[in-house]
Scaffold this active site. Structure first.
Site, PDB file in Angstrom:
ATOM      1  N   ASN A 108      -9.598   8.377  -3.785  1.00  0.00           N
ATOM      2  CA  ASN A 108      -8.989   7.110  -4.444  1.00  0.00           C
ATOM      3  C   ASN A 108      -9.582   5.989  -3.764  1.00  0.00           C
ATOM      4  O   ASN A 108      -8.601   5.856  -2.649  1.00  0.00           O
ATOM      5  CB  ASN A 108      -7.340   7.119  -4.755  1.00  0.00           C
ATOM      6  CG  ASN A 108      -6.941   5.651  -5.410  1.00  0.00           C
ATOM      7  OD1 ASN A 108      -7.822   4.804  -5.566  1.00  0.00           O
ATOM      8  ND2 ASN A 108      -5.464   5.737  -5.429  1.00  0.00           N
ATOM      9  N   THR A 140     -12.774   8.409  -7.561  1.00  0.00           N
ATOM     10  CA  THR A 140     -12.454   8.133  -8.839  1.00  0.00           C
ATOM     11  C   THR A 140     -12.780   6.891  -9.340  1.00  0.00           C
ATOM     12  O   THR A 140     -12.958   5.855  -8.476  1.00  0.00           O
ATOM     13  CB  THR A 140     -10.727   8.268  -8.832  1.00  0.00           C
ATOM     14  OG1 THR A 140     -10.345   7.219  -8.101  1.00  0.00           O
ATOM     15  CG2 THR A 140     -10.396   9.441  -8.490  1.00  0.00           C
ATOM     16  N   GLU A 141     -12.822   6.730 -10.545  1.00  0.00           N
ATOM     17  CA  GLU A 141     -12.934   5.238 -11.127  1.00  0.00           C
ATOM     18  C   GLU A 141     -12.087   4.395 -11.821  1.00  0.00           C
ATOM     19  O   GLU A 141     -12.147   3.283 -12.029  1.00  0.00           O
ATOM     20  CB  GLU A 141     -14.371   5.386 -12.192  1.00  0.00           C
ATOM     21  CG  GLU A 141     -15.761   5.749 -11.502  1.00  0.00           C
ATOM     22  CD  GLU A 141     -16.823   6.422 -12.347  1.00  0.00           C
ATOM     23  OE1 GLU A 141     -16.746   6.388 -13.354  1.00  0.00           O
ATOM     24  OE2 GLU A 141     -17.650   6.993 -11.626  1.00  0.00           O
ATOM     25  N   ASN A 144      -5.664   7.932 -13.403  1.00  0.00           N
ATOM     26  CA  ASN A 144      -5.889   9.183 -14.026  1.00  0.00           C
ATOM     27  C   ASN A 144      -7.106   9.977 -14.284  1.00  0.00           C
ATOM     28  O   ASN A 144      -7.208  10.643 -15.020  1.00  0.00           O
ATOM     29  CB  ASN A 144      -5.041   8.867 -15.332  1.00  0.00           C
ATOM     30  CG  ASN A 144      -3.621   8.638 -15.120  1.00  0.00           C
ATOM     31  OD1 ASN A 144      -2.933   9.145 -14.434  1.00  0.00           O
ATOM     32  ND2 ASN A 144      -2.890   7.815 -16.009  1.00  0.00           N
ATOM     33  N   GLY A 166      -5.765  10.034  -0.711  1.00  0.00           N
ATOM     34  CA  GLY A 166      -4.875   8.870  -1.171  1.00  0.00           C
ATOM     35  C   GLY A 166      -3.535   8.961  -0.916  1.00  0.00           C
ATOM     36  O   GLY A 166      -3.135   9.526  -0.032  1.00  0.00           O
ATOM     37  N   GLY A 167      -2.599   8.530  -1.676  1.00  0.00           N
ATOM     38  CA  GLY A 167      -1.390   8.423  -1.347  1.00  0.00           C
ATOM     39  C   GLY A 167      -0.437   9.368  -2.586  1.00  0.00           C
ATOM     40  O   GLY A 167      -1.270  10.266  -2.972  1.00  0.00           O
ATOM     41  N   ASP A 168       0.906   9.030  -2.472  1.00  0.00           N
ATOM     42  CA  ASP A 168       1.705   9.906  -3.159  1.00  0.00           C
ATOM     43  C   ASP A 168       1.446  10.133  -4.904  1.00  0.00           C
ATOM     44  O   ASP A 168       1.279  10.858  -5.419  1.00  0.00           O
ATOM     45  CB  ASP A 168       3.083   9.346  -3.158  1.00  0.00           C
ATOM     46  CG  ASP A 168       3.593   9.602  -1.764  1.00  0.00           C
ATOM     47  OD1 ASP A 168       3.032  10.515  -0.889  1.00  0.00           O
ATOM     48  OD2 ASP A 168       4.622   9.135  -1.378  1.00  0.00           O
ATOM     49  N   ASP A 471       7.898   9.560  -7.818  1.00  0.00           N
ATOM     50  CA  ASP A 471       6.797   9.598  -6.919  1.00  0.00           C
ATOM     51  C   ASP A 471       6.003   8.361  -6.664  1.00  0.00           C
ATOM     52  O   ASP A 471       4.622   8.484  -6.661  1.00  0.00           O
ATOM     53  CB  ASP A 471       5.935  11.120  -7.120  1.00  0.00           C
ATOM     54  CG  ASP A 471       6.702  12.443  -6.946  1.00  0.00           C
ATOM     55  OD1 ASP A 471       7.877  12.106  -6.460  1.00  0.00           O
ATOM     56  OD2 ASP A 471       6.221  13.546  -7.290  1.00  0.00           O
ATOM     57  N   GLU A 473       5.372   6.216  -9.317  1.00  0.00           N
ATOM     58  CA  GLU A 473       4.855   5.701 -10.602  1.00  0.00           C
ATOM     59  C   GLU A 473       6.070   5.434 -11.282  1.00  0.00           C
ATOM     60  O   GLU A 473       7.168   6.005 -11.409  1.00  0.00           O
ATOM     61  CB  GLU A 473       4.230   6.917 -11.477  1.00  0.00           C
ATOM     62  CG  GLU A 473       3.063   7.376 -10.555  1.00  0.00           C
ATOM     63  CD  GLU A 473       1.901   6.506 -10.260  1.00  0.00           C
ATOM     64  OE1 GLU A 473       1.423   5.979 -11.062  1.00  0.00           O
ATOM     65  OE2 GLU A 473       1.358   6.412  -9.133  1.00  0.00           O
TER      66      GLU A 473
HETATM   67  C1  LIG Z   1      16.211  -3.351   4.951  1.00  0.00           C
HETATM   68  C2  LIG Z   1      15.563  -2.078   5.793  1.00  0.00           C
HETATM   69  C3  LIG Z   1      15.023  -1.104   4.863  1.00  0.00           C
HETATM   70  C4  LIG Z   1      14.935   0.248   5.324  1.00  0.00           C
HETATM   71  C5  LIG Z   1      14.587   1.336   4.374  1.00  0.00           C
HETATM   72  C6  LIG Z   1      14.246   2.601   4.868  1.00  0.00           C
HETATM   73  C7  LIG Z   1      14.377   3.657   3.716  1.00  0.00           C
HETATM   74  C8  LIG Z   1      13.071   4.093   3.601  1.00  0.00           C
HETATM   75  C9  LIG Z   1      12.994   5.228   2.425  1.00  0.00           C
HETATM   76  C10 LIG Z   1      11.744   5.430   1.883  1.00  0.00           C
HETATM   77  C11 LIG Z   1      11.544   6.615   0.997  1.00  0.00           C
HETATM   78  C12 LIG Z   1      10.306   6.430   0.339  1.00  0.00           C
HETATM   79  C13 LIG Z   1      10.054   7.823  -0.472  1.00  0.00           C
HETATM   80  C14 LIG Z   1       8.517   7.524  -1.133  1.00  0.00           C
HETATM   81  C15 LIG Z   1       8.228   6.967  -2.340  1.00  0.00           C
HETATM   82  C16 LIG Z   1       6.941   7.021  -2.428  1.00  0.00           C
HETATM   83  O1  LIG Z   1       6.607   8.012  -3.516  1.00  0.00           O
HETATM   84  C17 LIG Z   1       6.449   5.689  -3.289  1.00  0.00           C
HETATM   85  C18 LIG Z   1       5.011   5.483  -3.391  1.00  0.00           C
HETATM   86  O2  LIG Z   1       4.243   5.675  -2.237  1.00  0.00           O
HETATM   87  P1  LIG Z   1       2.665   5.285  -2.459  1.00  0.00           P
HETATM   88  O3  LIG Z   1       2.564   3.891  -2.649  1.00  0.00           O
HETATM   89  O4  LIG Z   1       1.799   6.071  -3.756  1.00  0.00           O
HETATM   90  O5  LIG Z   1       2.045   5.824  -1.131  1.00  0.00           O
HETATM   91  N1  LIG Z   1       6.707   4.605  -2.326  1.00  0.00           N
HETATM   92  C19 LIG Z   1       7.690   3.845  -2.515  1.00  0.00           C
HETATM   93  C20 LIG Z   1       8.208   2.839  -1.450  1.00  0.00           C
HETATM   94  O6  LIG Z   1       8.408   3.598  -3.733  1.00  0.00           O
HETATM   95  N1  LIG Z   2     -10.158   4.349  -9.072  1.00  0.00           N
HETATM   96  C1  LIG Z   2      -9.025   4.057  -9.120  1.00  0.00           C
HETATM   97  N2  LIG Z   2      -8.965   2.796  -9.673  1.00  0.00           N
HETATM   98  C2  LIG Z   2      -7.560   2.319  -9.839  1.00  0.00           C
HETATM   99  N3  LIG Z   2      -6.592   3.027  -9.782  1.00  0.00           N
HETATM  100  C3  LIG Z   2      -6.738   4.426  -9.478  1.00  0.00           C
HETATM  101  C4  LIG Z   2      -8.234   4.878  -9.000  1.00  0.00           C
HETATM  102  N4  LIG Z   2      -7.797   6.052  -8.637  1.00  0.00           N
HETATM  103  C5  LIG Z   2      -6.352   6.372  -8.629  1.00  0.00           C
HETATM  104  N5  LIG Z   2      -5.936   5.319  -9.129  1.00  0.00           N
HETATM  105  C6  LIG Z   2      -4.311   5.246  -8.959  1.00  0.00           C
HETATM  106  O1  LIG Z   2      -3.919   4.444  -8.050  1.00  0.00           O
HETATM  107  C7  LIG Z   2      -2.655   4.329  -7.871  1.00  0.00           C
HETATM  108  C8  LIG Z   2      -2.179   4.473  -6.428  1.00  0.00           C
HETATM  109  O2  LIG Z   2      -2.676   5.412  -6.077  1.00  0.00           O
HETATM  110  P1  LIG Z   2      -2.265   6.125  -4.464  1.00  0.00           P
HETATM  111  O3  LIG Z   2      -3.273   6.938  -3.731  1.00  0.00           O
HETATM  112  O4  LIG Z   2      -1.079   6.707  -4.516  1.00  0.00           O
HETATM  113  O5  LIG Z   2      -2.150   4.862  -3.259  1.00  0.00           O
HETATM  114  P2  LIG Z   2      -0.951   4.062  -2.926  1.00  0.00           P
HETATM  115  O6  LIG Z   2      -0.331   4.883  -1.677  1.00  0.00           O
HETATM  116  O7  LIG Z   2      -1.501   2.787  -2.415  1.00  0.00           O
HETATM  117  O8  LIG Z   2      -0.047   3.727  -4.015  1.00  0.00           O
HETATM  118  C9  LIG Z   2      -2.279   5.844  -8.670  1.00  0.00           C
HETATM  119  O9  LIG Z   2      -1.324   5.224  -9.770  1.00  0.00           O
HETATM  120  C10 LIG Z   2      -3.494   6.383  -9.046  1.00  0.00           C
HETATM  121  O10 LIG Z   2      -3.334   6.788 -10.228  1.00  0.00           O
END
Ligand SMILES: CCCCCCCCCCCCC/C=C/[C@@H](O)[C@H](COP(=O)(O)O)NC(C)=O
Ligand SMILES: Nc1ncnc2c1ncn2[C@@H]1O[C@H](COP(=O)(O)OP(=O)(O)O)[C@@H](O)[C@H]1O
Ligand SMILES: [Ca+2]
Length: 502
Positions: A108, A140-141, A144, A166-168, A471, A473
């Site tokens: 990503n 990815t472009e 999804n 990438g991330g979650d 997760d 989304e």
């Molecule tokens: C005011 C002090 C606040 C301290 C709070 C510390 C609690 C932190 C617990 C965080 C749990 C995060 C669970 C993860 C969720 C991810 O799936 C989601 C998406 O992550 P991504 O952007 O795809 O890497 N991130 C969030 C912040 O919703």
């Molecule tokens: N090429 C792309 N352009 C735009 N969005 C994308 C692309 N590839 C994946 N994504 C979407 O980007 C979003 C965030 O991706 P993720 O890898 O979890 O990063 P982050 O941790 O910053 O949120 C996801 O919803 C994913 O479906």
């Protein structure tokens, strides 16, 4: 273990376990002279004590669960002996069947700090090459892209695993692509909340390049691309619970880490509009959501997991080879009917009505750099349950204390407005019924309550609905039903994870 008749350059003995060797190559000890732009092997000098040598690249454990690739060179007296060592090590490596040879990689380019491609090219690809793993890389472009490619096109038979950079959100795309395809191929109806999911045999590896990287952190112990690449190379694997989320008997999504309504739903909804800020958007939106202090009314019903070992208040942590996951998994081996599907067990539903600041379901600890112990520190990766955390309406000050405890040694559940239950299934129904037209509005990105609040600028009351953070989304539906269906009996995906050190 490799040792004995060969000695490394320093003259000291050095042990390397075969399971941690990445590659071996012969060295031309004294041929470091170039000729015609090509390296040439020179005749051995008799004065050199150990004229033959080979180098082993292996996994070195560094600080805080980090793994690094290290080299050690072994010298020997005879060329034949040297070759024999190299050949034997290669044979032993080939015999390790859990190691992947062909991987399908999705990057990503927009995740996290938008460094996915660079991280992969600079830190991961050289290690895969070193370990003789062949890869097919797809950048990815669009969102999804990876999910749809996995679900319909990808020739999965050619690969031993898929890797996402990438991330979650990217990990979630992998899970949805692979799990949906497996169910479709096996004739399982995803829309039925009671239906048993067929396990997917391919593994998913994750190279962290996102914003929170909670799934990587909670399974590997750190969000570090090199560490994750090494776990993938040595073939580590970890089963993982997967929750299926339904609304009115319609399948919505799967969740493997956090399902959060109220606080985490609102943080995510607000932060999506600030993607340009990168990972800092969560701090900004977190602060803003904390100040708005909205609570949501509704009913939570849940089926407590009473037939398992472990509670959310345990001091022990889920680690590789976890006894509790193994034990609870055995309860659901092929020849056992899961207890929680029996009618007696189903009578055990509990109902809690109230005003909640947050409703969180953590299928794993959800540890991340922001909170190294996570939302539910004692949650298990593969016990078939999820930890349901209910945070009732309380003062801003108390809610702040609760949040801050996620970052300290103090127990975030030990507060009178917080309760936690280990559950098999749960359901949430908001107090006010959400109509389909409202859902459509929310799905189209328009926020109903922000309109209402614009109409009543002086109104400080809470909106009727939040959305679910699944997760990372957004799910626009407030009313959902969740079943944590995964156990080794119902194993869905294997995720590459390290062994002893977490
Ligand atoms: C005011 C002090 C606040 C301290 C709070 C510390 C609690 C932190 C617990 C965080 C749990 C995060 C669970 C993860 C969720 C991810 O799936 C989601 C998406 O992550 P991504 O952007 O795809 O890497 N991130 C969030 C912040 O919703
Ligand atoms: N090429 C792309 N352009 C735009 N969005 C994308 C692309 N590839 C994946 N994504 C979407 O980007 C979003 C965030 O991706 P993720 O890898 O979890 O990063 P982050 O941790 O910053 O949120 C996801 O919803 C994913 O479906
Ligand atoms: Ca679990």
């Amino acid at each position: 273990t490799l040792m004995a008749s060969v000695v490394p350059q320093t003259g000291t003995s050095h042990g390397v376990s075969v399971s941690e060797i990445l590659a071996v190559r012969e060295l031309d000890v004294d041929s470091e002279t170039k000729d015609d732009g090509r390296w040439q092997k020179m005749p051995q000098k008799s004065t050199e004590a150990y004229p033959y040598a080979f180098t082993v690249s292996y996994v070195e454990r560094a600080w805080q669960h980090r793994w690094r690739c290290s080299d050690v060179t072994f010298h020997c007296l005879e060329g034949a002996l040297c070759q024999q060592w190299v050949q034997t090590i290669r044979e032993q490596l080939t015999a390790l069947t859990s190691r992947p040879k062909h991987l399908l990689v999705y990057i990503n380019p927009y995740g996290g700090k938008q460094q996915g491609e660079r991280i992969y090219e600079q830190k991961v690809a050289p290690l895969f090459t070193l370990a003789s793993i062949s890869t097919h890389v797809i950048v990815t472009e669009h969102a999804n892209h990876a999910r749809d490619h996995l679900r319909t096109e990808a020739e999965l038979k050619k690969y031993d695993g898929v890797v996402c950079v990438g991330g979650d959100g990217m990990f979630s795309e992998m899970v949805h692509g692979l799990v949906s395809r497996t169910q479709r191929d096996n004739g399982v109806d995803q829309n039925s909340p009671e239906e048993k999911l067929v396990p997917c045999t391919l593994r998913i590896g994750i190279i962290p390049a996102g914003s929170t990287d909670c799934i990587c952190y909670a399974t590997v112990g750190i969000n570090d691309p090199v560490t994750s690449a090494l776990h993938i190379i040595v073939g580590d694997a970890q089963p993982m619970d997967v929750c299926s989320v339904h609304h009115n008997n319609t399948f919505l999504r799967y969740s493997v880490s956090l399902l959060g309504y109220g606080f985490y739903g609102d943080v995510l909804a607000d932060s999506e509009r600030k993607r340009w800020m990168g990972p800092a958007r969560y701090d900004f939106s977190g602060f803003k959501t904390f100040l708005t202090h909205h609570y949501y009314e509704g009913t939570v019903s849940f089926l407590p997991a009473t037939d398992i070992l472990g509670t959310p208040r345990d001091k022990t942590r889920c680690r590789a080879g976890c006894f509790i996951c193994q034990h609870n998994g055995q309860l659901y081996s092929e020849d056992h009917q899961p207890l929680f599907l029996l009618p007696e067990y189903k009578g055990g539903w509990r109902v809690i009505r109230g005003k909640f600041l947050a409703i969180n379901a953590a299928s794993m600890s959800c540890a991340c750099p922001r909170s190294p112990k996570g939302l539910s520190p004692a949650a298990h990766l593969a016990d078939g349950t999820t930890d349901l955390i209910l945070v009732r309406k309380c003062s801003r000050f108390n809610f702040l204390r609760h949040l801050l405890r996620h970052t300290s040694k103090y127990d975030q559940f030990d507060m009178n407005f917080v309760e936690v239950h280990r559950v098999r299934r749960f359901r949430f129904t908001p107090r006010y019924c959400q109509s389909d037209s409202e859902l459509d509005l929310r799905e189209n990105g328009k926020r109903l309550f922000s309109q209402i609040c614009r109409d009543h600028p002086a109104c400080s009351c809470s909106p009727a609905y939040s959305s679910w953070n699944c997760d990372g989304e957004i799910l626009p539906h407030a009313a959902i039903e969740v079943g944590c269906v995964t156990t080794p009996y119902n194993l869905l995906c294997k995720y590459t994870v390290h062994s002893e050190s977490i």
